[in-house]
Design a protein around this motif. Structure first.
Motif, PDB file in Angstrom:
ATOM      1  N   LYS A   1     -18.312  10.317  12.402  1.00  0.00           N
ATOM      2  CA  LYS A   1     -17.443   9.248  12.913  1.00  0.00           C
ATOM      3  C   LYS A   1     -18.213   8.252  13.780  1.00  0.00           C
ATOM      4  O   LYS A   1     -17.846   7.091  13.866  1.00  0.00           O
ATOM      5  CB  LYS A   1     -16.305   9.836  13.765  1.00  0.00           C
ATOM      6  CG  LYS A   1     -15.242  10.534  12.998  1.00  0.00           C
ATOM      7  CD  LYS A   1     -14.210  11.073  13.983  1.00  0.00           C
ATOM      8  CE  LYS A   1     -13.164  11.905  13.319  1.00  0.00           C
ATOM      9  NZ  LYS A   1     -12.223  12.478  14.313  1.00  0.00           N
ATOM     10  N   ASN A   2     -19.262   8.751  14.439  1.00  0.00           N
ATOM     11  CA  ASN A   2     -19.946   7.952  15.454  1.00  0.00           C
ATOM     12  C   ASN A   2     -21.253   7.318  15.002  1.00  0.00           C
ATOM     13  O   ASN A   2     -22.001   6.809  15.832  1.00  0.00           O
ATOM     14  CB  ASN A   2     -20.202   8.810  16.700  1.00  0.00           C
ATOM     15  CG  ASN A   2     -18.903   9.232  17.355  1.00  0.00           C
ATOM     16  OD1 ASN A   2     -17.983   8.438  17.476  1.00  0.00           O
ATOM     17  ND2 ASN A   2     -18.817  10.475  17.755  1.00  0.00           N
ATOM     18  N   MET A   3     -21.546   7.350  13.716  1.00  0.00           N
ATOM     19  CA  MET A   3     -22.782   6.715  13.248  1.00  0.00           C
ATOM     20  C   MET A   3     -22.610   6.184  11.833  1.00  0.00           C
ATOM     21  O   MET A   3     -21.755   6.673  11.096  1.00  0.00           O
ATOM     22  CB  MET A   3     -23.961   7.684  13.327  1.00  0.00           C
ATOM     23  CG  MET A   3     -23.868   8.896  12.430  1.00  0.00           C
ATOM     24  SD  MET A   3     -25.318   9.994  12.523  1.00  0.00           S
ATOM     25  CE  MET A   3     -25.218  10.673  14.142  1.00  0.00           C
ATOM     26  N   PRO A   4     -23.400   5.191  11.481  1.00  0.00           N
ATOM     27  CA  PRO A   4     -23.341   4.687  10.106  1.00  0.00           C
ATOM     28  C   PRO A   4     -23.703   5.787   9.119  1.00  0.00           C
ATOM     29  O   PRO A   4     -24.468   6.705   9.450  1.00  0.00           O
ATOM     30  CB  PRO A   4     -24.393   3.578  10.084  1.00  0.00           C
ATOM     31  CG  PRO A   4     -24.707   3.273  11.500  1.00  0.00           C
ATOM     32  CD  PRO A   4     -24.373   4.492  12.301  1.00  0.00           C
ATOM     33  N   TYR A   5     -23.176   5.689   7.909  1.00  0.00           N
ATOM     34  CA  TYR A   5     -23.411   6.736   6.910  1.00  0.00           C
ATOM     35  C   TYR A   5     -24.898   6.953   6.664  1.00  0.00           C
ATOM     36  O   TYR A   5     -25.346   8.091   6.537  1.00  0.00           O
ATOM     37  CB  TYR A   5     -22.697   6.413   5.586  1.00  0.00           C
ATOM     38  CG  TYR A   5     -22.906   7.504   4.577  1.00  0.00           C
ATOM     39  CD1 TYR A   5     -22.247   8.722   4.710  1.00  0.00           C
ATOM     40  CD2 TYR A   5     -23.803   7.356   3.530  1.00  0.00           C
ATOM     41  CE1 TYR A   5     -22.452   9.756   3.824  1.00  0.00           C
ATOM     42  CE2 TYR A   5     -24.021   8.380   2.638  1.00  0.00           C
ATOM     43  CZ  TYR A   5     -23.341   9.579   2.775  1.00  0.00           C
ATOM     44  OH  TYR A   5     -23.565  10.602   1.884  1.00  0.00           O
ATOM     45  N   SER A   6     -25.681   5.887   6.608  1.00  0.00           N
ATOM     46  CA  SER A   6     -27.116   6.034   6.339  1.00  0.00           C
ATOM     47  C   SER A   6     -27.790   6.871   7.424  1.00  0.00           C
ATOM     48  O   SER A   6     -28.666   7.697   7.130  1.00  0.00           O
ATOM     49  CB  SER A   6     -27.788   4.672   6.209  1.00  0.00           C
ATOM     50  OG  SER A   6     -27.635   3.933   7.409  1.00  0.00           O
ATOM     51  N   GLU A   7     -27.384   6.696   8.674  1.00  0.00           N
ATOM     52  CA  GLU A   7     -27.947   7.489   9.774  1.00  0.00           C
ATOM     53  C   GLU A   7     -27.484   8.944   9.693  1.00  0.00           C
ATOM     54  O   GLU A   7     -28.244   9.867   9.949  1.00  0.00           O
ATOM     55  CB  GLU A   7     -27.565   6.887  11.125  1.00  0.00           C
ATOM     56  CG  GLU A   7     -28.207   5.555  11.399  1.00  0.00           C
ATOM     57  CD  GLU A   7     -29.725   5.627  11.414  1.00  0.00           C
ATOM     58  OE1 GLU A   7     -30.276   6.571  12.018  1.00  0.00           O
ATOM     59  OE2 GLU A   7     -30.355   4.741  10.811  1.00  0.00           O
ATOM     60  N   PHE A   8     -26.229   9.125   9.337  1.00  0.00           N
ATOM     61  CA  PHE A   8     -25.693  10.476   9.186  1.00  0.00           C
ATOM     62  C   PHE A   8     -26.453  11.213   8.080  1.00  0.00           C
ATOM     63  O   PHE A   8     -26.837  12.370   8.239  1.00  0.00           O
ATOM     64  CB  PHE A   8     -24.195  10.405   8.866  1.00  0.00           C
ATOM     65  CG  PHE A   8     -23.547  11.741   8.669  1.00  0.00           C
ATOM     66  CD1 PHE A   8     -23.298  12.572   9.745  1.00  0.00           C
ATOM     67  CD2 PHE A   8     -23.188  12.170   7.399  1.00  0.00           C
ATOM     68  CE1 PHE A   8     -22.701  13.808   9.565  1.00  0.00           C
ATOM     69  CE2 PHE A   8     -22.585  13.400   7.212  1.00  0.00           C
ATOM     70  CZ  PHE A   8     -22.344  14.225   8.304  1.00  0.00           C
ATOM     71  N   GLN A   9     -26.682  10.527   6.982  1.00  0.00           N
ATOM     72  CA  GLN A   9     -27.402  11.114   5.854  1.00  0.00           C
ATOM     73  C   GLN A   9     -28.823  11.516   6.276  1.00  0.00           C
ATOM     74  O   GLN A   9     -29.282  12.614   5.960  1.00  0.00           O
ATOM     75  CB  GLN A   9     -27.445  10.113   4.712  1.00  0.00           C
ATOM     76  CG  GLN A   9     -27.957  10.668   3.415  1.00  0.00           C
ATOM     77  CD  GLN A   9     -27.847   9.659   2.292  1.00  0.00           C
ATOM     78  OE1 GLN A   9     -27.868   8.450   2.510  1.00  0.00           O
ATOM     79  NE2 GLN A   9     -27.732  10.145   1.085  1.00  0.00           N
ATOM     80  N   LYS A  10     -29.500  10.651   7.011  1.00  0.00           N
ATOM     81  CA  LYS A  10     -30.846  10.966   7.507  1.00  0.00           C
ATOM     82  C   LYS A  10     -30.810  12.196   8.408  1.00  0.00           C
ATOM     83  O   LYS A  10     -31.688  13.050   8.344  1.00  0.00           O
ATOM     84  CB  LYS A  10     -31.424   9.784   8.284  1.00  0.00           C
ATOM     85  CG  LYS A  10     -31.875   8.641   7.426  1.00  0.00           C
ATOM     86  CD  LYS A  10     -32.390   7.501   8.303  1.00  0.00           C
ATOM     87  CE  LYS A  10     -32.607   6.241   7.497  1.00  0.00           C
ATOM     88  NZ  LYS A  10     -32.992   5.103   8.360  1.00  0.00           N
ATOM     89  N   MET A  11     -29.792  12.281   9.262  1.00  0.00           N
ATOM     90  CA  MET A  11     -29.661  13.412  10.171  1.00  0.00           C
ATOM     91  C   MET A  11     -29.498  14.722   9.389  1.00  0.00           C
ATOM     92  O   MET A  11     -30.137  15.725   9.701  1.00  0.00           O
ATOM     93  CB  MET A  11     -28.462  13.220  11.102  1.00  0.00           C
ATOM     94  CG  MET A  11     -28.267  14.345  12.095  1.00  0.00           C
ATOM     95  SD  MET A  11     -26.686  14.274  12.947  1.00  0.00           S
ATOM     96  CE  MET A  11     -25.599  14.928  11.685  1.00  0.00           C
ATOM     97  N   ILE A  12     -28.667  14.692   8.362  1.00  0.00           N
ATOM     98  CA  ILE A  12     -28.446  15.893   7.547  1.00  0.00           C
ATOM     99  C   ILE A  12     -29.734  16.311   6.852  1.00  0.00           C
ATOM    100  O   ILE A  12     -30.107  17.491   6.861  1.00  0.00           O
ATOM    101  CB  ILE A  12     -27.319  15.646   6.508  1.00  0.00           C
ATOM    102  CG1 ILE A  12     -25.985  15.390   7.203  1.00  0.00           C
ATOM    103  CG2 ILE A  12     -27.225  16.812   5.522  1.00  0.00           C
ATOM    104  CD1 ILE A  12     -25.455  16.549   7.998  1.00  0.00           C
ATOM    105  N   ILE A  13     -30.430  15.364   6.262  1.00  0.00           N
ATOM    106  CA  ILE A  13     -31.676  15.663   5.564  1.00  0.00           C
ATOM    107  C   ILE A  13     -32.717  16.224   6.544  1.00  0.00           C
ATOM    108  O   ILE A  13     -33.388  17.219   6.255  1.00  0.00           O
ATOM    109  CB  ILE A  13     -32.216  14.418   4.827  1.00  0.00           C
ATOM    110  CG1 ILE A  13     -31.281  14.081   3.662  1.00  0.00           C
ATOM    111  CG2 ILE A  13     -33.639  14.636   4.344  1.00  0.00           C
ATOM    112  CD1 ILE A  13     -31.512  12.733   3.023  1.00  0.00           C
ATOM    113  N   GLN A  14     -32.814  15.612   7.699  1.00  0.00           N
ATOM    114  CA  GLN A  14     -33.761  16.084   8.713  1.00  0.00           C
ATOM    115  C   GLN A  14     -33.404  17.499   9.165  1.00  0.00           C
ATOM    116  O   GLN A  14     -34.294  18.331   9.373  1.00  0.00           O
ATOM    117  CB  GLN A  14     -33.779  15.124   9.911  1.00  0.00           C
ATOM    118  CG  GLN A  14     -34.917  15.362  10.854  1.00  0.00           C
ATOM    119  CD  GLN A  14     -36.276  15.147  10.188  1.00  0.00           C
ATOM    120  OE1 GLN A  14     -36.428  14.333   9.293  1.00  0.00           O
ATOM    121  NE2 GLN A  14     -37.251  15.896  10.619  1.00  0.00           N
ATOM    122  N   ASN A  15     -32.137  17.770   9.309  1.00  0.00           N
ATOM    123  CA  ASN A  15     -31.664  19.089   9.723  1.00  0.00           C
ATOM    124  C   ASN A  15     -32.062  20.160   8.709  1.00  0.00           C
ATOM    125  O   ASN A  15     -32.462  21.256   9.067  1.00  0.00           O
ATOM    126  CB  ASN A  15     -30.152  19.057   9.921  1.00  0.00           C
ATOM    127  CG  ASN A  15     -29.637  20.298  10.609  1.00  0.00           C
ATOM    128  OD1 ASN A  15     -30.381  21.035  11.255  1.00  0.00           O
ATOM    129  ND2 ASN A  15     -28.361  20.544  10.470  1.00  0.00           N
TER     130      ASN A  15
END
Length: 116
Positions: free
Chosen positions: A99-113
């Motif tokens: 909810k608190n970040m653009p989808y592209s940033e969320f996607q990067k976070m998931i991949i990094q995780n």
């Protein structure tokens, strides 16, 4: 209210989302991985091993299946159920992050995780 929900409601169809996070199960024991991906010479080997470790780690602190079952039963038996039921603190944290970040940033976070 969700668009799908509003379109189906006149037909007596209730749409309910149950969104669990990591669930304590034997997921990894039952998964089938390609022998080629597990071969140390494979370009996928390192990534596959990291994913296996991550999933195993996540499942150690995972929500128990009974908690998801209780949520499903609650949603079914409630006269006016919510549209979305989030089960587990990890699922709630992901939903809040999304909810608190653009989808592209969320996607990067998931991949990094997954890569950690």
């Amino acid at each position: 209210m969700n668009l799908c929900h509003t379109k189906l409601e006149p037909f007596g169809i209730k749409v309910i989302l149950i969104e669990p996070g990591a669930i304590g199960s034997n997921f990894m024991k039952g998964s089938v991985l390609s022998k080629r991906a597990l071969d140390p010479e494979s370009p996928y080997s390192e990534f596959v091993q990291k994913v296996r470790v991550k999933i195993s780690s996540d499942h150690e602190n995972a929500t128990q299946p009974e908690e998801v079952t209780k949520t499903i039963v609650q949603a079914i038996l409630t006269e006016k159920p919510e549209f979305r039921y989030v089960v587990g603190s990890d699922a709630l944290n992901l939903l809040e992050a999304r909810k608190n970040m653009p989808y592209s940033e969320f996607q990067k976070m998931i991949i990094q995780n997954v890569k950690q």
